[in-house]
Design a protein around this motif. Structure first.
Motif, mmCIF file in Angstrom:
data_model
loop_
_atom_site.group_PDB
_atom_site.id
_atom_site.type_symbol
_atom_site.label_atom_id
_atom_site.label_comp_id
_atom_site.label_asym_id
_atom_site.label_seq_id
_atom_site.Cartn_x
_atom_site.Cartn_y
_atom_site.Cartn_z
ATOM 1 N N GLU A 172 6.149 24.013 -23.500
ATOM 2 C CA GLU A 172 6.081 25.403 -23.045
ATOM 3 C C GLU A 172 6.959 25.599 -21.809
ATOM 4 O O GLU A 172 6.925 24.788 -20.877
ATOM 5 C CB GLU A 172 4.631 25.792 -22.721
ATOM 6 N N PHE A 173 7.717 26.699 -21.811
ATOM 7 C CA PHE A 173 8.637 26.969 -20.712
ATOM 8 C C PHE A 173 7.896 27.111 -19.382
ATOM 9 O O PHE A 173 8.370 26.634 -18.344
ATOM 10 C CB PHE A 173 9.426 28.247 -21.003
ATOM 11 N N SER A 174 6.716 27.736 -19.396
ATOM 12 C CA SER A 174 5.955 27.928 -18.163
ATOM 13 C C SER A 174 5.564 26.587 -17.547
ATOM 14 O O SER A 174 5.556 26.432 -16.322
ATOM 15 C CB SER A 174 4.703 28.770 -18.429
ATOM 16 N N HIS A 175 5.255 25.605 -18.393
ATOM 17 C CA HIS A 175 4.913 24.273 -17.890
ATOM 18 C C HIS A 175 6.127 23.602 -17.263
ATOM 19 O O HIS A 175 6.013 22.932 -16.232
ATOM 20 C CB HIS A 175 4.364 23.412 -19.022
ATOM 21 N N ARG A 176 7.290 23.795 -17.872
ATOM 22 C CA ARG A 176 8.500 23.191 -17.324
ATOM 23 C C ARG A 176 8.860 23.806 -15.974
ATOM 24 O O ARG A 176 9.309 23.112 -15.063
ATOM 25 C CB ARG A 176 9.665 23.345 -18.307
ATOM 26 N N MET A 177 8.670 25.119 -15.849
ATOM 27 C CA MET A 177 8.955 25.785 -14.577
ATOM 28 C C MET A 177 7.982 25.323 -13.491
ATOM 29 O O MET A 177 8.378 25.081 -12.342
ATOM 30 C CB MET A 177 8.879 27.305 -14.753
ATOM 31 N N LYS A 178 6.712 25.195 -13.844
ATOM 32 C CA LYS A 178 5.719 24.715 -12.878
ATOM 33 C C LYS A 178 6.062 23.312 -12.426
ATOM 34 O O LYS A 178 5.988 22.987 -11.231
ATOM 35 C CB LYS A 178 4.330 24.744 -13.506
ATOM 36 N N HIS A 179 6.468 22.485 -13.369
ATOM 37 C CA HIS A 179 6.837 21.115 -13.039
ATOM 38 C C HIS A 179 8.059 21.092 -12.112
ATOM 39 O O HIS A 179 8.104 20.307 -11.149
ATOM 40 C CB HIS A 179 7.144 20.346 -14.329
ATOM 41 N N ALA A 180 9.050 21.959 -12.363
ATOM 42 C CA ALA A 180 10.245 22.027 -11.524
ATOM 43 C C ALA A 180 9.883 22.402 -10.088
ATOM 44 O O ALA A 180 10.422 21.845 -9.127
ATOM 45 C CB ALA A 180 11.241 23.025 -12.101
ATOM 46 N N ARG A 181 8.950 23.334 -9.929
ATOM 47 C CA ARG A 181 8.522 23.719 -8.579
ATOM 48 C C ARG A 181 7.787 22.568 -7.884
ATOM 49 O O ARG A 181 7.919 22.388 -6.665
ATOM 50 C CB ARG A 181 7.633 24.961 -8.659
ATOM 51 N N GLN A 182 7.026 21.807 -8.656
ATOM 52 C CA GLN A 182 6.334 20.660 -8.061
ATOM 53 C C GLN A 182 7.321 19.599 -7.599
ATOM 54 O O GLN A 182 7.144 18.997 -6.530
ATOM 55 C CB GLN A 182 5.359 20.063 -9.087
ATOM 56 N N ILE A 183 8.376 19.377 -8.381
ATOM 57 C CA ILE A 183 9.402 18.410 -7.993
ATOM 58 C C ILE A 183 10.123 18.883 -6.730
ATOM 59 O O ILE A 183 10.442 18.100 -5.827
ATOM 60 C CB ILE A 183 10.406 18.188 -9.139
ATOM 61 N N GLU A 184 10.379 20.185 -6.642
ATOM 62 C CA GLU A 184 11.003 20.749 -5.443
ATOM 63 C C GLU A 184 10.134 20.467 -4.213
ATOM 64 O O GLU A 184 10.622 20.084 -3.153
ATOM 65 C CB GLU A 184 11.218 22.252 -5.614
ATOM 66 N N GLY A 185 8.814 20.630 -4.402
ATOM 67 C CA GLY A 185 7.891 20.336 -3.306
ATOM 68 C C GLY A 185 7.898 18.860 -2.932
ATOM 69 O O GLY A 185 7.789 18.498 -1.764
ATOM 70 N N LEU A 186 8.049 17.998 -3.944
ATOM 71 C CA LEU A 186 8.117 16.556 -3.695
ATOM 72 C C LEU A 186 9.330 16.228 -2.830
ATOM 73 O O LEU A 186 9.237 15.443 -1.886
ATOM 74 C CB LEU A 186 8.193 15.808 -5.023
ATOM 75 N N PHE A 187 10.478 16.840 -3.130
ATOM 76 C CA PHE A 187 11.682 16.592 -2.328
ATOM 77 C C PHE A 187 11.471 17.061 -0.880
ATOM 78 O O PHE A 187 11.932 16.402 0.050
ATOM 79 C CB PHE A 187 12.880 17.301 -2.947
ATOM 80 N N ASP A 188 10.837 18.208 -0.720
ATOM 81 C CA ASP A 188 10.555 18.695 0.631
ATOM 82 C C ASP A 188 9.705 17.682 1.421
ATOM 83 O O ASP A 188 9.946 17.449 2.607
ATOM 84 C CB ASP A 188 9.829 20.032 0.580
ATOM 85 N N THR A 230 0.854 -1.185 0.000
ATOM 86 C CA THR A 230 0.000 0.000 0.000
ATOM 87 C C THR A 230 0.885 1.228 0.000
ATOM 88 O O THR A 230 1.664 1.443 0.928
ATOM 89 C CB THR A 230 -0.918 0.016 1.235
ATOM 90 N N LEU A 231 0.780 2.032 -1.036
ATOM 91 C CA LEU A 231 1.623 3.216 -1.155
ATOM 92 C C LEU A 231 1.041 4.365 -0.344
ATOM 93 O O LEU A 231 -0.179 4.549 -0.290
ATOM 94 C CB LEU A 231 1.745 3.623 -2.625
ATOM 95 N N PRO A 232 1.898 5.186 0.270
ATOM 96 C CA PRO A 232 1.407 6.325 1.050
ATOM 97 C C PRO A 232 0.794 7.397 0.150
ATOM 98 O O PRO A 232 1.063 7.458 -1.051
ATOM 99 C CB PRO A 232 2.670 6.844 1.755
ATOM 100 N N GLU A 233 0.002 8.261 0.740
ATOM 101 C CA GLU A 233 -0.733 9.267 -0.020
ATOM 102 C C GLU A 233 0.194 10.235 -0.741
ATOM 103 O O GLU A 233 -0.102 10.673 -1.852
ATOM 104 C CB GLU A 233 -1.669 10.043 0.920
ATOM 105 N N TRP A 234 1.340 10.573 -0.131
ATOM 106 C CA TRP A 234 2.243 11.536 -0.773
ATOM 107 C C TRP A 234 2.820 10.977 -2.068
ATOM 108 O O TRP A 234 3.124 11.734 -2.996
ATOM 109 C CB TRP A 234 3.356 11.953 0.185
ATOM 110 N N VAL A 235 2.941 9.651 -2.155
ATOM 111 C CA VAL A 235 3.412 9.025 -3.392
ATOM 112 C C VAL A 235 2.330 9.085 -4.461
ATOM 113 O O VAL A 235 2.575 9.466 -5.606
ATOM 114 C CB VAL A 235 3.837 7.566 -3.134
ATOM 115 N N LEU A 236 1.113 8.722 -4.087
ATOM 116 C CA LEU A 236 0.006 8.707 -5.043
ATOM 117 C C LEU A 236 -0.325 10.098 -5.567
ATOM 118 O O LEU A 236 -0.755 10.253 -6.718
ATOM 119 C CB LEU A 236 -1.235 8.092 -4.386
ATOM 120 N N ASN A 237 -0.120 11.129 -4.754
ATOM 121 C CA ASN A 237 -0.462 12.495 -5.142
ATOM 122 C C ASN A 237 0.733 13.293 -5.654
ATOM 123 O O ASN A 237 0.627 14.502 -5.862
ATOM 124 C CB ASN A 237 -1.094 13.231 -3.954
ATOM 125 N N ALA A 238 1.857 12.644 -5.850
ATOM 126 C CA ALA A 238 3.058 13.340 -6.315
ATOM 127 C C ALA A 238 2.876 13.821 -7.753
ATOM 128 O O ALA A 238 2.138 13.219 -8.535
ATOM 129 C CB ALA A 238 4.266 12.416 -6.240
#
Length: 234
Positions: free
Chosen positions: A218-234, A168-176
């Motif tokens: 699109e560059f804006s999509h890549r930047m948004k994705h980078a911020r989401q990955i940063e949040g995932l690491f946190d 059973t995977l934790p919620e933070w994994v499923l919502n990443a």
């Protein structure tokens, strides 16, 4: 023994090959295929329901009356899984080795502390027809270090190569933002990750309407994705 999940959305040109590659697996244990069609506007649903009628003992199709999104679709497919192990094949990818499931299950049976088993994969560019290789992390099959998986930055393990021990995977994994990367890190932290040096799946790239196509142009999509990955690491 194994539950295979297949997320499908606007895959009418590819889904049949994906399903056939699962049906054609050669193994001495039972497995199931769970297909989640996310309210595709094309003929994807027609195709997958036809396969369900032809293989009712093997295939279950989950449908909805609206688009629920990739993460919700993946969650419902996972919740419907009944296998000891779980594998995945997106509707626009396919497996190219009929011994894939058998080889991965054999590793799990031999390595009781192993949580995830993966292998290298071929790439197929739908725009150019060019074939390549990805995910070849070693010139031989071996266990990977936790650091290797984390530093792989999500592209370390091809999606259609993943098999997980039934957990059973934790919620933070499923919502990443990138569940595959979160799964890889979670698995590397909680057990061993095994690599099979054999390309047994094909990853189609530059597929219209795919996640990567929509999020990299699109560059804006890549930047948004980078911020989401940063949040995932946190």
């Amino acid at each position: 023994m194994v539950s295979v999940t297949m997320l499908a959305y606007r895959h009418e040109n590819f889904i049949a090959q994906a399903i056939e590659s699962v049906i054609g697996q050669q193994c001495d244990f039972p497995f199931e295929l769970i297909i989640g069609d996310d309210y595709s506007p094309d003929r994807t649903r027609v195709i997958v329901l036809d396969y369900q009628r032809r293989y009712p003992h093997l295939i279950r199709v989950l449908i909805s009356d609206r688009n629920v999104g990739m993460q919700a679709n993946a969650t419902r497919c996972g919740a419907a899984s009944r296998g000891r192990y779980g594998a995945a094949c997106e509707g626009d990818d396919y497996w190219c080795d009929p011994t894939k499931l058998a080889r991965q299950v054999a590793v799990f049976e031999q390595q009781p502390d192993c949580v995830l088993v993966f292998h290298s994969a071929k790439t197929l560019d739908v725009e150019t027809g060019q074939v390549g290789i990805t995910g070849r992390q070693s010139p031989w099959s071996r266990l990977m270090r936790t650091e290797e998986v984390i530093l792989g930055d999500g592209g370390f393990i091809p999606s259609a190569s993943i098999m997980l021990r039934g957990v059973t995977l934790p919620e933070w994994v499923l919502n990443a933002p990138v569940p595959d990367y979160a799964i890889q890190m979670w698995a590397a932290y909680h057990g061993r990750v095994a690599y099979i040096d054999r390309p047994m799946s094909v990853w189609r790239i530059n597929v219209p309407h795919s996640w990567s196509k929509r999020h990299t142009e699109e560059f804006s999509h890549r930047m948004k994705h980078a911020r989401q990955i940063e949040g995932l690491f946190d």
